[in-house]
Design a protein around this motif. Structure first.
Motif, PDB file in Angstrom:
ATOM      1  N   SER A   1      47.433  31.042  36.341  1.00 44.03           N
ATOM      2  CA  SER A   1      48.177  32.095  37.036  1.00 44.03           C
ATOM      3  C   SER A   1      48.102  33.416  36.269  1.00 44.03           C
ATOM      4  CB  SER A   1      49.638  31.679  37.217  1.00 44.03           C
ATOM      5  OG  SER A   1      49.751  30.576  38.079  1.00 44.03           O
ATOM      6  N   TYR A   2      48.196  33.326  34.955  1.00 40.84           N
ATOM      7  CA  TYR A   2      48.131  34.507  34.092  1.00 40.84           C
ATOM      8  C   TYR A   2      46.777  35.200  34.250  1.00 40.84           C
ATOM      9  CZ  TYR A   2      48.173  37.228  29.708  1.00 40.84           C
ATOM     10  OH  TYR A   2      48.115  38.229  28.771  1.00 40.84           O
ATOM     11  N   PHE A   3      45.701  34.429  34.230  1.00 44.28           N
ATOM     12  CA  PHE A   3      44.361  35.008  34.358  1.00 44.28           C
ATOM     13  C   PHE A   3      44.136  35.600  35.744  1.00 44.28           C
ATOM     14  CE2 PHE A   3      42.991  31.663  31.046  1.00 44.28           C
ATOM     15  CZ  PHE A   3      43.245  32.533  30.005  1.00 44.28           C
ATOM     16  N   TRP A   4      44.582  34.889  36.800  1.00 50.41           N
ATOM     17  CA  TRP A   4      44.410  35.415  38.152  1.00 50.41           C
ATOM     18  C   TRP A   4      45.191  36.708  38.339  1.00 50.41           C
ATOM     19  CZ3 TRP A   4      40.440  34.409  40.644  1.00 50.41           C
ATOM     20  CH2 TRP A   4      39.926  33.124  40.851  1.00 50.41           C
ATOM     21  N   LEU A   5      46.416  36.747  37.825  1.00 53.81           N
ATOM     22  CA  LEU A   5      47.255  37.934  37.976  1.00 53.81           C
ATOM     23  C   LEU A   5      46.555  39.162  37.409  1.00 53.81           C
ATOM     24  CD1 LEU A   5      50.003  39.214  38.682  1.00 53.81           C
ATOM     25  CD2 LEU A   5      50.773  38.586  36.396  1.00 53.81           C
ATOM     26  N   HIS A   6      46.051  39.046  36.198  1.00 50.21           N
ATOM     27  CA  HIS A   6      45.401  40.182  35.551  1.00 50.21           C
ATOM     28  C   HIS A   6      44.049  40.492  36.193  1.00 50.21           C
ATOM     29  CE1 HIS A   6      48.234  40.903  32.246  1.00 50.21           C
ATOM     30  NE2 HIS A   6      48.473  39.604  32.313  1.00 50.21           N
ATOM     31  N   ALA A   7      43.336  39.463  36.630  1.00 55.33           N
ATOM     32  CA  ALA A   7      42.042  39.682  37.288  1.00 55.33           C
ATOM     33  C   ALA A   7      42.217  40.513  38.553  1.00 55.33           C
ATOM     34  CB  ALA A   7      41.382  38.344  37.619  1.00 55.33           C
ATOM     35  N   ILE A   8      43.189  40.146  39.384  1.00 57.06           N
ATOM     36  CA  ILE A   8      43.403  40.842  40.652  1.00 57.06           C
ATOM     37  C   ILE A   8      43.912  42.259  40.422  1.00 57.06           C
ATOM     38  CG2 ILE A   8      44.771  40.842  42.770  1.00 57.06           C
ATOM     39  CD1 ILE A   8      44.640  37.770  42.659  1.00 57.06           C
ATOM     40  N   GLN A   9      44.836  42.421  39.482  1.00 61.08           N
ATOM     41  CA  GLN A   9      45.361  43.761  39.198  1.00 61.08           C
ATOM     42  C   GLN A   9      44.255  44.707  38.740  1.00 61.08           C
ATOM     43  OE1 GLN A   9      48.489  42.939  36.351  1.00 61.08           O
ATOM     44  NE2 GLN A   9      50.058  42.816  37.943  1.00 61.08           N
ATOM     45  N   LEU A  10      43.421  44.246  37.824  1.00 61.67           N
ATOM     46  CA  LEU A  10      42.356  45.101  37.310  1.00 61.67           C
ATOM     47  C   LEU A  10      41.250  45.308  38.345  1.00 61.67           C
ATOM     48  CD1 LEU A  10      41.984  43.896  33.600  1.00 61.67           C
ATOM     49  CD2 LEU A  10      43.153  45.923  34.476  1.00 61.67           C
TER      50      LEU A  10
ATOM     51  N   THR B   1      23.936  33.497  32.861  1.00 62.08           N
ATOM     52  CA  THR B   1      23.204  34.387  31.957  1.00 62.08           C
ATOM     53  C   THR B   1      23.617  35.837  32.159  1.00 62.08           C
ATOM     54  OG1 THR B   1      21.369  34.389  33.554  1.00 62.08           O
ATOM     55  CG2 THR B   1      21.235  32.841  31.725  1.00 62.08           C
ATOM     56  N   ASP B   2      23.004  36.515  33.124  1.00 63.39           N
ATOM     57  CA  ASP B   2      23.263  37.942  33.321  1.00 63.39           C
ATOM     58  C   ASP B   2      24.727  38.241  33.591  1.00 63.39           C
ATOM     59  OD1 ASP B   2      20.604  38.557  32.946  1.00 63.39           O
ATOM     60  OD2 ASP B   2      20.099  38.417  35.063  1.00 63.39           O
ATOM     61  N   MET B   3      25.375  37.424  34.438  1.00 62.00           N
ATOM     62  CA  MET B   3      26.772  37.690  34.741  1.00 62.00           C
ATOM     63  C   MET B   3      27.651  37.528  33.510  1.00 62.00           C
ATOM     64  SD  MET B   3      29.249  36.032  37.665  1.00 62.00           S
ATOM     65  CE  MET B   3      29.872  34.734  36.597  1.00 62.00           C
ATOM     66  N   ILE B   4      27.322  36.575  32.657  1.00 63.93           N
ATOM     67  CA  ILE B   4      28.083  36.389  31.423  1.00 63.93           C
ATOM     68  C   ILE B   4      27.958  37.626  30.545  1.00 63.93           C
ATOM     69  CG2 ILE B   4      28.156  35.096  29.257  1.00 63.93           C
ATOM     70  CD1 ILE B   4      29.468  33.661  31.604  1.00 63.93           C
ATOM     71  N   ARG B   5      26.750  38.172  30.433  1.00 64.52           N
ATOM     72  CA  ARG B   5      26.578  39.384  29.632  1.00 64.52           C
ATOM     73  C   ARG B   5      27.390  40.536  30.203  1.00 64.52           C
ATOM     74  NH1 ARG B   5      21.319  37.230  29.119  1.00 64.52           N
ATOM     75  NH2 ARG B   5      20.519  38.360  30.934  1.00 64.52           N
ATOM     76  N   VAL B   6      27.405  40.667  31.535  1.00 63.71           N
ATOM     77  CA  VAL B   6      28.184  41.732  32.172  1.00 63.71           C
ATOM     78  C   VAL B   6      29.675  41.540  31.897  1.00 63.71           C
ATOM     79  CG1 VAL B   6      28.861  42.750  34.397  1.00 63.71           C
ATOM     80  CG2 VAL B   6      26.462  42.152  33.968  1.00 63.71           C
ATOM     81  N   SER B   7      30.122  40.294  31.859  1.00 62.97           N
ATOM     82  CA  SER B   7      31.550  40.025  31.674  1.00 62.97           C
ATOM     83  C   SER B   7      32.084  40.553  30.350  1.00 62.97           C
ATOM     84  CB  SER B   7      31.833  38.519  31.778  1.00 62.97           C
ATOM     85  OG  SER B   7      31.399  37.823  30.622  1.00 62.97           O
ATOM     86  N   PHE B   8      31.217  40.685  29.348  1.00 62.20           N
ATOM     87  CA  PHE B   8      31.658  41.192  28.061  1.00 62.20           C
ATOM     88  C   PHE B   8      31.728  42.714  28.031  1.00 62.20           C
ATOM     89  CE2 PHE B   8      30.831  36.873  26.914  1.00 62.20           C
ATOM     90  CZ  PHE B   8      31.735  36.605  25.909  1.00 62.20           C
ATOM     91  N   THR B   9      31.527  43.329  29.193  1.00 58.13           N
ATOM     92  CA  THR B   9      31.712  44.773  29.320  1.00 58.13           C
ATOM     93  C   THR B   9      32.730  45.107  30.407  1.00 58.13           C
ATOM     94  OG1 THR B   9      29.946  45.044  30.982  1.00 58.13           O
ATOM     95  CG2 THR B   9      29.300  45.125  28.662  1.00 58.13           C
ATOM     96  N   SER B  10      33.314  44.089  31.043  1.00 56.57           N
ATOM     97  CA  SER B  10      34.235  44.311  32.160  1.00 56.57           C
ATOM     98  C   SER B  10      35.435  43.377  32.045  1.00 56.57           C
ATOM     99  CB  SER B  10      33.516  44.055  33.492  1.00 56.57           C
ATOM    100  OG  SER B  10      34.445  43.987  34.565  1.00 56.57           O
ATOM    101  N   ALA B  11      36.622  43.958  31.880  1.00 56.17           N
ATOM    102  CA  ALA B  11      37.832  43.141  31.718  1.00 56.17           C
ATOM    103  C   ALA B  11      38.163  42.372  32.994  1.00 56.17           C
ATOM    104  CB  ALA B  11      39.009  44.025  31.314  1.00 56.17           C
ATOM    105  N   HIS B  12      38.001  43.005  34.178  1.00 53.63           N
ATOM    106  CA  HIS B  12      38.384  42.284  35.407  1.00 53.63           C
ATOM    107  C   HIS B  12      37.454  41.113  35.661  1.00 53.63           C
ATOM    108  CE1 HIS B  12      35.194  43.800  38.097  1.00 53.63           C
ATOM    109  NE2 HIS B  12      35.397  45.011  37.621  1.00 53.63           N
ATOM    110  N   LEU B  13      36.183  41.249  35.327  1.00 50.47           N
ATOM    111  CA  LEU B  13      35.263  40.122  35.497  1.00 50.47           C
ATOM    112  C   LEU B  13      35.548  39.038  34.468  1.00 50.47           C
ATOM    113  CD1 LEU B  13      32.900  38.670  36.754  1.00 50.47           C
ATOM    114  CD2 LEU B  13      31.339  40.093  35.398  1.00 50.47           C
ATOM    115  N   MET B  14      35.857  39.427  33.249  1.00 47.78           N
ATOM    116  CA  MET B  14      36.186  38.430  32.226  1.00 47.78           C
ATOM    117  C   MET B  14      37.418  37.629  32.641  1.00 47.78           C
ATOM    118  SD  MET B  14      35.578  36.862  29.441  1.00 47.78           S
ATOM    119  CE  MET B  14      34.376  37.829  28.519  1.00 47.78           C
TER     120      MET B  14
END
Length: 445
Positions: free
Chosen positions: A209-218, A171-184
């Motif tokens: 791998s693509y998602f992890w790469l961008h998640a860690i960089q951001l 719930t709450d974390m999902i809502r936050v994810s739509f305001t944060s690229a690294h969390l998404m």
């Protein structure tokens, strides 16, 4: 995040430069498959309004960005949906509820997923490296990002034993994810990881791998600025989820363990678990206003009842373990590096083995201090025995913590293989429990 950096926000949390350096080092991770992603190129930076509602974007008309409903949608009687609000349909309280409302073949379900897809693309469009068409699922009408997101909500969160944590993630974390690229990106990576471990696919492996790469960089970039009430939820959420990457590798063999390879860097997966403890220290003034505040408070209350709080002596400890670690009636955590980990382990071993308690058992990794980790890196037998007993315990609760099959069981086997030829009879006796739990047959069995 540099020491002394300030912000106009009164709730800014500052840490020492050593704390920040330690935290950033925790997330300096090499993502497997990075070479495969060399075909993706950054776009030239450009300015573009991205705050309009999704309804106007779909109709390709200018939005005045009024909230809760823009004037165009009000005038035409249309449903107005902003990405940050993730409006699904019919008052669904969470994405999981919306996904479960109808059969996936219905138009309603498809429209809900379409909204999610647009929301994901809207959020990640702030990352200039995001290419929405770069990854597509050939077996689905929806992109990989939507498939990963859906699987996170419906599948990956089910592995969370603590119901309070699980509910916040949905719930709450999902809502936050739509305001944060690294969390998404992190949510997409975890969702794809969960799907890949259940049903391996080369196509999904590349996406993971693509998602992890961008998640860690951001995420590393986010760590370079001060922690505040505005970003603490996203930072904590990403940190909590990222730990799954190292404990659930795509491929892990017993012979990959640092214990058998003598490669200290192969133990980084365990050091990685200290990340949350570091960021909790840095963000402590901000946590009371966080979405995680209530859940953390509940966990802390439960754990105060679980751990005995003994600060000296060997009372209550297994005699063989205490002897092996050189603990006597005067020993404290200040005089022995083994004392605190052994006390924590003893409390966990005494718990009833059920779903809620299995969640408490996972906290052991994050409680290990650097001096104990150094002993593990040097393959110190008493330290390895303590860790093997925790791993054996996790094998016993694997029905509630299936992620341990990723590497914990294999690491436990590796420790048993390394120590089974010891000439110390105490070590051989103490190996019985972890060996039986992880399914390894000792030479003298």
């Amino acid at each position: 995040m540099s020491s002394g950096q300030t912000s106009s926000d009164d709730t800014v949390c500052e840490g020492t430069s050593n704390d920040v350096k330690k935290l950033q080092n925790v997330f300096r991770v090499t993502v497997e498959g990075k070479k495969q992603l060399s075909g993706f190129h950054s776009r030239r930076a450009h300015r573009k309004s991205r705050a309009g509602c999704l309804t106007c974007k779909k109709r390709r008309v200018k939005c005045d960005e009024s909230k809760p409903d823009c004037s165009r949608c009000q005038k035409r009687g249309l449903d107005c949906c902003y990405a940050s609000e993730v409006s699904l349909s019919n008052g669904a309280r969470s994405l999981d509820e919306a996904f479960a409302l109808e059969d996936p073949t219905t138009t309603f379900f498809t429209l809900s997923l379409d909204n999610v897809t647009r929301g994901i693309e809207e959020t990640l469009s702030f990352d200039i490296n995001w290419k929405p068409d770069a990854l597509w699922n050939s077996k689905s009408t929806h992109p990989m990002s939507t498939v990963a997101f859906q699987n996170f909500v419906r599948g990956a969160t089910e592995t969370m034993a603590n119901p309070a944590i699980r509910d916040i993630m949905r719930t709450d974390m999902i809502r936050v994810s739509f305001t944060s690229a690294h969390l998404m990106y992190t949510i997409l990576a975890v969702g794809m990881l969960h799907l890949n471990r259940v049903s391996p696919s080369k196509e999904r492996s590349l996406a993971e791998s693509y998602f992890w790469l961008h998640a860690i960089q951001l995420y590393q970039k986010a760590l370079s600025s001060s922690v505040s009430k505005d970003n603490v939820d996203a930072l904590l959420s990403s940190c909590m989820l990222m730990s799954v990457m190292t404990v659930c590798p795509e491929r892990f063999a017993v012979t990959d363990s640092w214990v058998l390879t003598n490669r200290p860097e192969a133990m980084n997966w365990l050091c990685f678990q200290s990340g949350l403890r570091c960021i909790l220290t840095l963000a402590s003034p901000c946590i009371p206003s966080s979405i995680w505040a209530t859940a953390f408070a509940g966990i802390n209350k439960e754990e105060r009842q679980i751990f005995d709080g003994a600060q000296q002596g060997r009372d209550g400890l297994d005699p063989d373990l205490a002897d092996l670690c050189g603990i006597d009636d005067l020993t404290t955590e200040k005089t022995s590096v083994y004392y605190s980990p052994l006390r924590i382990l003893t409390s966990l071993l005494q718990l009833e083995r059920n779903a809620p308690n299995s969640g408490h058992c996972t906290s052991f990794m994050g409680r290990l201090e650097c001096d104990f980790l150094d002993l593990l890196r040097k393959r110190d037998p008493p330290a390895l025995i303590i860790l093997a007993h925790w791993m054996g315990l996790m094998c016993c609760v694997s029905q509630w913590q299936p992620w341990i099959e990723g590497r914990i069981r294999g690491e436990c086997v590796a420790i048993c293989m390394f120590l089974e030829h010891s000439t110390d009879p105490r070590i051989l006796r103490l190996l019985r429990f972890p060996a039986d739990s992880c399914g390894y047959r000792l030479d003298d069995s």
